[in-house]
Write an enzyme that holds these catalytic residues in place. Structure first.
Site, PDB file in Angstrom:
ATOM      1  N   GLU A 172       0.835  -1.157  -0.134  1.00  0.00           N
ATOM      2  CA  GLU A 172       0.066  -0.076  -0.020  1.00  0.00           C
ATOM      3  C   GLU A 172       0.832   1.294  -0.155  1.00  0.00           C
ATOM      4  O   GLU A 172       0.701   2.156   0.814  1.00  0.00           O
ATOM      5  CB  GLU A 172      -0.756   0.035   0.975  1.00  0.00           C
ATOM      6  N   GLU A 291      -5.537  -8.182  -0.771  1.00  0.00           N
ATOM      7  CA  GLU A 291      -6.442  -7.926   0.516  1.00  0.00           C
ATOM      8  C   GLU A 291      -7.675  -7.646   0.251  1.00  0.00           C
ATOM      9  O   GLU A 291      -7.969  -6.718  -0.481  1.00  0.00           O
ATOM     10  CB  GLU A 291      -5.658  -6.418   1.315  1.00  0.00           C
TER      11      GLU A 291
HETATM   12  O1  AHR Z   1      -5.184  -6.007   6.856  1.00  0.00           O
HETATM   13  C1  AHR Z   1      -5.043  -4.915   7.588  1.00  0.00           C
HETATM   14  C2  AHR Z   1      -4.269  -3.699   6.976  1.00  0.00           C
HETATM   15  O2  AHR Z   1      -5.113  -3.330   5.870  1.00  0.00           O
HETATM   16  C3  AHR Z   1      -2.934  -3.994   6.150  1.00  0.00           C
HETATM   17  O3  AHR Z   1      -1.791  -3.843   7.167  1.00  0.00           O
HETATM   18  C4  AHR Z   1      -2.790  -2.897   5.291  1.00  0.00           C
HETATM   19  O4  AHR Z   1      -2.105  -3.463   4.142  1.00  0.00           O
HETATM   20  C5  AHR Z   1      -4.352  -2.504   5.038  1.00  0.00           C
HETATM   21  O5  AHR Z   1      -4.482  -1.143   4.996  1.00  0.00           O
END
Ligand code: AHR
Length: 497
Positions: A172, A291
């Protein structure tokens, strides 16, 4: 209401890459400590791994697990997690304002991943670090022997290289919250140079560049384009991250978010292809949705947590039935995009926005959240070939999207089973009818439903269960079923090869 689905064996979307059903574990809250690793737990094995958790993870059949973060990786020094445990430093983890004891590191992760039957997706720190740390890490992990880093790995107990194939270039990096946040151009350049160095050591690796951390972030689109201009030839996948919440407090809006997910995937694929066209490139960039999930229940509680604890209770969403329906619909969306989505990671796996929860001292020691069930079925049965089924169903209008009342997809696997996954988003029963074209239908294998619960019901009491669907008939090539209001349904049919 009626819902029709026409499934044709010749209308293939793509073979499903099993890695679509991956997951993610981060040094965050109780994901690793009290989740994976707890040497003093009654079920701990010789490595300190909880066997109750290993058994639960195996049920989900996740072929790939992303590690060690997440936001955590952007300030992580991987060397802190190797060598004798009593000499590893305790450090501050700035991402989650916790203390990291480093009792679990690369060797422990690799051992554990093998026990649960998964391959790693190893993320490198491109926040506070960069090319140098990444090249040392890959030399440590993948180079056979005879160099400083590879021999250190051997000294630390791993004679053979780990041969890690999939690597994430940071996490990210578009997010202002990220430690070492970068502009798209800065990140694109760094991704290019890091990839170059890593591939000099191991040309066989697959690399994932960080795309947008949500469809809604204001840099979406320009981020992808700018970074791909710098790193198109260096990477194999572009990532997408997406979490949904119930900010509208409205069921229709909430369940309609799968349409946003669908548009997000299409948008990113289109951007990749626009860059491809501009470069006259023959190479296709595929997508890694590394994610995805629902995330909103724990946010208020997290704000009250005292900083600098070891393994604090963070991001411990207790998912309700409504969340399970959306997770099912998001899983269906992934399968519909099997031609581009090759890697997916349900975020996360244990205790942190997770399908699997542990009780430190309680009974049961492990419990399954509502979202466990649709994800488990999607992962176990969403294999083989995804078919472009044609759906005919009424829609409703949400704020931004027109949403079909039923969301469905069909897959066909090598065991001669055709599986239909269907979410009924309406409060009514639905008469579902499917026509299977170019299939020699042999009969019903099994049909299950997940339904009848209060939308707000969570599963600490472990009372939520998949049940058999009674109202299913198979006649020639037609399958009819009655879908219960607000339900997740999986119908498996035997077909001849
Ligand atoms: O999954 C939780 C968090 O969400 C992770 O660390 C990050 O990559 C995202 O913002």
């Amino acid at each position: 209401m009626k819902s029709k689905l026409t499934v044709d064996r010749d209308q293939v979307i793509s073979k499903i890459d099993p890695r679509m059903w991956g997951s993610f574990t981060e040094h965050l809250g109780r994901s690793i400590y009290e989740g994976i690793y707890q040497p003093d737990h009654p079920t701990a094995d010789e490595d300190g791994f909880r066997k109750d958790v290993i058994n639960a993870v195996k049920k989900l059949n996740v072929p790939l697990i992303r590690y060690p973060g997440g936001n955590f990786v952007s300030a992580y020094n991987w060397e802190d997690g190797i060598g004798p445990k009593d000499q590893r430093p305790t450090k501050l983890d700035l991402a989650w304002r916790s203390k990291e004891t480093n009792q679990f590191g690369i060797h422990e992760f690799m051992k554990w991943a093998k026990k649960v039957g998964s391959e790693p997706d190893m993320a490198v720190n491109l926040g506070t670090r960069g090319i140098d740390a990444a090249r040392n890490l890959i030399e440590y992990c993948n180079f056979p022997k005879g160099t400083y880093w590879s021999d250190l790995r051997r000294k630390n107990g791993a004679e053979k290289p780990f041969n890690i194939k999939v690597w994430s270039l940071g996490n990210e990096m578009d997010g202002p919250w990220q430690i070492g946040h970068k502009t798209a151009y800065e990140y694109g350049r760094l991704a290019h140079e890091t990839a170059k160095a890593m591939r000099l050591i191991d040309p066989d690796i697959e690399l994932i560049a960080c795309g947008s951390s949500s469809h809604q972030i204001n840099t979406f689109g320009t981020w992808e384009e700018t970074l791909l201009d710098q790193a198109y030839d260096d990477v194999d996948y572009l990532s997408l991250h997406q979490y949904y919440d119930d900010s509208d407090h409205d069921l229709g809006e909430f369940l309609g978010k799968s349409v946003d997910f669908d548009h997000f995937i299409t948008d990113v694929a289109n951007i990749c292809d626009a860059v491809k066209a501009r470069r006259h490139s023959k190479k296709q960039i595929n997508l890694s949705i590394d994610e995805w999930n629902v995330w909103y229940h724990s946010k208020a509680a997290d704000d009250k947590q005292a900083p600098w604890q070891v393994a604090p209770h963070l991001l411990e969403d207790h998912y309700n039935f409504m969340d399970a329906l959306l997770v099912g619909s998001l899983a269906i969306t992934l399968m519909k995009h099997a031609d581009r989505v090759k890697i997916g990671c349900l975020a996360q796996l244990i205790n942190v926005i997770a399908p699997i929860m542990t009780n430190t001292n309680g009974d049961p020691s492990v419990w399954y959240q509502s979202i466990f069930y649709p994800f488990m079925q999607a992962s176990n049965f969403g294999r083989g070939i995804a078919l472009a089924a044609k759906s005919d169903v009424p829609t409703y209008q949400a704020k931004d999207y027109e949403v079909p009342y039923t969301d469905s997809v069909a897959t066909y696997d090598e065991n001669g089973i055709l599986t239909m996954f269907i979410v009924n988003k309406s409060k009514e029963k639905v008469d579902f009818e499917s026509t299977l074209q170019n299939f020699d239908v042999q009969g019903l294998d099994k049909a299950t439903q997940f339904c009848g619960y209060d939308l707000m019901k969570t599963n600490e009491d472990q009372s939520m269960k998949l049940e058999s669907m009674n109202q299913v008939t198979v006649s020639d090539n037609k399958i009819s079923a009655e879908l219960q209001p607000l339900s997740w349904n999986v119908i498996r049919v035997k077909v001849k090869d």
